[in-house]
Motif scaffolding. Structure first.
Motif, PDB file in Angstrom:
ATOM      1  N   LYS A  91       2.405  -3.710   4.509  1.00  0.00           N
ATOM      2  CA  LYS A  91       2.752  -3.935   3.102  1.00  0.00           C
ATOM      3  C   LYS A  91       3.345  -2.644   2.560  1.00  0.00           C
ATOM      4  CE  LYS A  91      -0.905  -7.255   2.393  1.00  0.00           C
ATOM      5  NZ  LYS A  91      -2.150  -7.555   1.727  1.00  0.00           N
ATOM      6  N   ALA A  92       4.206  -2.759   1.564  1.00  0.00           N
ATOM      7  CA  ALA A  92       4.845  -1.590   0.984  1.00  0.00           C
ATOM      8  C   ALA A  92       3.823  -0.561   0.501  1.00  0.00           C
ATOM      9  CB  ALA A  92       5.763  -1.998  -0.161  1.00  0.00           C
ATOM     10  N   THR A  93       2.702  -1.031  -0.012  1.00  0.00           N
ATOM     11  CA  THR A  93       1.693  -0.108  -0.551  1.00  0.00           C
ATOM     12  C   THR A  93       0.935   0.662   0.534  1.00  0.00           C
ATOM     13  OG1 THR A  93       0.150  -1.978  -0.678  1.00  0.00           O
ATOM     14  CG2 THR A  93       1.335  -1.390  -2.702  1.00  0.00           C
ATOM     15  N   ASP A  94       1.105   0.294   1.810  1.00  0.00           N
ATOM     16  CA  ASP A  94       0.441   1.021   2.889  1.00  0.00           C
ATOM     17  C   ASP A  94       0.860   2.488   2.933  1.00  0.00           C
ATOM     18  OD1 ASP A  94      -0.839  -1.329   3.565  1.00  0.00           O
ATOM     19  OD2 ASP A  94       0.370  -1.701   5.361  1.00  0.00           O
ATOM     20  N   VAL A  95       2.040   2.811   2.445  1.00  0.00           N
ATOM     21  CA  VAL A  95       2.489   4.209   2.465  1.00  0.00           C
ATOM     22  C   VAL A  95       1.729   5.057   1.445  1.00  0.00           C
ATOM     23  CG1 VAL A  95       4.793   3.605   3.311  1.00  0.00           C
ATOM     24  CG2 VAL A  95       4.398   3.867   0.852  1.00  0.00           C
ATOM     25  N   LEU A  96       0.989   4.420   0.549  1.00  0.00           N
ATOM     26  CA  LEU A  96       0.229   5.160  -0.476  1.00  0.00           C
ATOM     27  C   LEU A  96      -1.101   5.652   0.053  1.00  0.00           C
ATOM     28  CD1 LEU A  96       0.887   2.805  -3.530  1.00  0.00           C
ATOM     29  CD2 LEU A  96       2.101   4.926  -2.912  1.00  0.00           C
ATOM     30  N   GLU A  97      -1.528   5.146   1.196  1.00  0.00           N
ATOM     31  CA  GLU A  97      -2.846   5.535   1.747  1.00  0.00           C
ATOM     32  C   GLU A  97      -2.789   6.846   2.475  1.00  0.00           C
ATOM     33  OE1 GLU A  97      -4.110   2.206   4.096  1.00  0.00           O
ATOM     34  OE2 GLU A  97      -4.072   0.894   2.378  1.00  0.00           O
TER      35      GLU A  97
END
Length: 106
Positions: free
Chosen positions: A100-106
């Protein structure tokens, strides 16, 4: 993790050297599991500009893409391309699925 060699081919002079390079590159990819996913072709520009062509070669992982690029077989033909074209070339890892696109925020 799958890795890619990506080239933004800005300009190429389609002369005997580039033709020789094209005839020889496939044999350099095979031992490293490389395969073309994108190799030139028409692009549809939807934002800004895109001069040139895109080349994407898939490899099993980053070690394989580095092994291919640094191999004696590829190094023997590399100048046929670099002396007759202008390109930006990068190596990049793919993502694990699902992503998911938000995986880069982790």
């Amino acid at each position: 993790m799958t890795a890619y060699a990506v080239a933004h081919m800005r300009q190429a002079t389609l002369g005997p050297e580039i033709v020789e390079y094209l005839h020889k590159i496939d044999a350099t990819l095979e031992p490293f599991g490389g395969r073309f996913l994108v190799h030139g072709g028409a692009v549809e520009v939807v934002e800004n500009s895109w001069p040139g062509h895109l080349i994407v070669i898939e490899f099993p992982d980053r070690d394989h893409v580095r092994g291919w690029y640094n191999s004696p077989a590829y190094q023997a033909i590399l100048a046929l391309r670099t002396e007759n074209s202008q390109a930006d070339v990068i190596f990049v890892d793919g993502v694990e699925h699902p992503h998911k696109a938000t995986d880069v925020l982790e």
